[in-house]
Design an enzyme around this catalytic site. Structure first.
Site, PDB file in Angstrom:
ATOM      1  CG  ASP A  26      -1.768   1.186   1.361  1.00  0.00           C
ATOM      2  OD1 ASP A  26      -2.441   1.510   0.367  1.00  0.00           O
ATOM      3  OD2 ASP A  26      -1.769   1.825   2.431  1.00  0.00           O
ATOM      4  CG  ASP A  28      -1.475   8.333   1.737  1.00  0.00           C
ATOM      5  OD1 ASP A  28      -0.876   8.785   2.727  1.00  0.00           O
ATOM      6  OD2 ASP A  28      -1.935   9.037   0.833  1.00  0.00           O
TER       7      ASP A  28
END
Ligand SMILES: [Mg+2]
Length: 342
Positions: A26, A28
């Site tokens: 991922d 952020d």
């Protein structure tokens, strides 16, 4: 790789970057936050890559193209190419392409990432409900998306066209606070039409499938900061996961996680990819990790001992998740977490 109820974080004698062939990262809260790289991300990812691990970046954000995301990562000191980035725009474009004829027109509510992904699948993005679209696809359009775009989507959806959404994250973090995400925009059209979209993004299977198809991963490890997207997506895909605590999840939230939100491993940051993981041993009379022992007491979780805070958290996870079984732990973990500095 098991769907049985997880009741403790697992140990690993091998570094995770050796035990798994591909990291599905991922962005952020894991790799960067806003404009800067997260602490230890740059060097940890470089070491994992040098050791032979494939790195893929998996984002629910459909606004930016893989090219733009890869350029951003490279600028932060994390060399990446467009092919290393998988977006929910690509996942939803595949979903649309499977259900409409080749070359069909698709009404787009969203940004450039979505248009590029649709063209990549041989579809033709159009801008108006009157341009004879056969489907509607909605992705995050950024703060400048005009309100009239939701009207356009609503006209087409109300005519009975199949409706697709890249993702339904209700919020999106910005430098100034929490802003409405694509999920909020999807709600606007849902309220206007009463229809239901087909959704591609994490934690749903189309996004995971897109990631596996594009990376060819055989032993993937999902690395994320969010329980209800990254970790639940790994659970749905029956893939192991590493939760890092550099993003939105704190200790308290982790202790109350229901089974589908429980990661395989927990670590502070991306350095956790480069090491083995300590085992939690023991059972109801006390779960031990490092120098800590955790138990489920009356109304609260109890923690004794000393040592690294992460080991204490791993022991507490075992006590909380075992007590909760298939539910969410209701015991108060406040005092125990305070001992660990959380
Ligand atoms: Mg995140």
């Amino acid at each position: 790789m098991s769907r049985s109820v997880r009741t403790r974080p697992e140990g690993s004698g091998q570094a995770l970057s050796e035990a798994y062939d591909t990291a599905l990262l991922d962005l952020d809260g894991v790799v960067y936050a806003g404009g800067s790289a997260i602490v230890h991300a740059v060097e940890s990812l470089a070491t994992a890559r040098e050791g032979g691990m494939r790195l893929a970046y998996v984002t629910n954000n459909a606004l930016r193209t893989p090219d733009v995301v890869a350029a951003h990562l490279t600028e932060l000191g994390i060399p990446a190419e467009a092919g290393d980035v998988i977006t929910s725009a690509q996942a939803v474009a595949r979903l649309v392409a499977e259900q409409v004829p080749q070359g069909a027109r698709v009404l787009v509510i969203g940004g450039e990432g979505l248009r590029v992904a649709l063209r990549e699948r041989g579809l033709v993005p159009v801008e108006s409900a009157d341009d004879d679209p056969v489907a509607v696809v909605q992705g995050y359009g950024g703060p400048e998306l005009p309100w009239g775009r939701f009207a356009e989507a609503s006209y087409a959806v109300a005519r009975g066209l199949p409706w697709f959404a890249s993702n339904t994250d209700l919020t999106i973090p910005s430098g100034r606070g929490i802003a409405p995400g694509n999920g909020a925009a999807v709600e606007v059209v849902r309220i206007a039409t009463g229809a239901e979209p087909q959704v591609a993004g994490k934690p749903l299977p189309p996004m995971h499938r897109e990631t596996i198809l594009r990376t060819g991963a055989e032993r993937p490890l999902v690395v994320g900061d969010r329980l209800d997207t990254d970790i639940e997506g790994a659970f749905n895909g029956e893939v192991d996961s590493l939760l890092v605590l550099t993003g939105v999840t704190d200790g308290a939230r982790l202790l109350t996680a229901p089974p589908r939100h429980r990661p395989t491993y927990v670590d502070a940051d991306l350095r956790g990819m480069l090491t083995g993981q300590p085992e939690v041993v023991g059972a109801g009379e006390g779960f031990r990790c490092g120098g800590w022992t955790a138990t489920a007491g009356t109304g609260e979780l109890e923690l004794e001992g000393a040592g690294g805070a992460l080991d204490g958290l791993r022991a507490l996870c075992a006590a909380a998740w075992t007590a909760a079984g298939e539910g969410a732990c209701e015991l108060d973990g406040g005092k125990a977490l305070a001992r660990l500095g959380w």
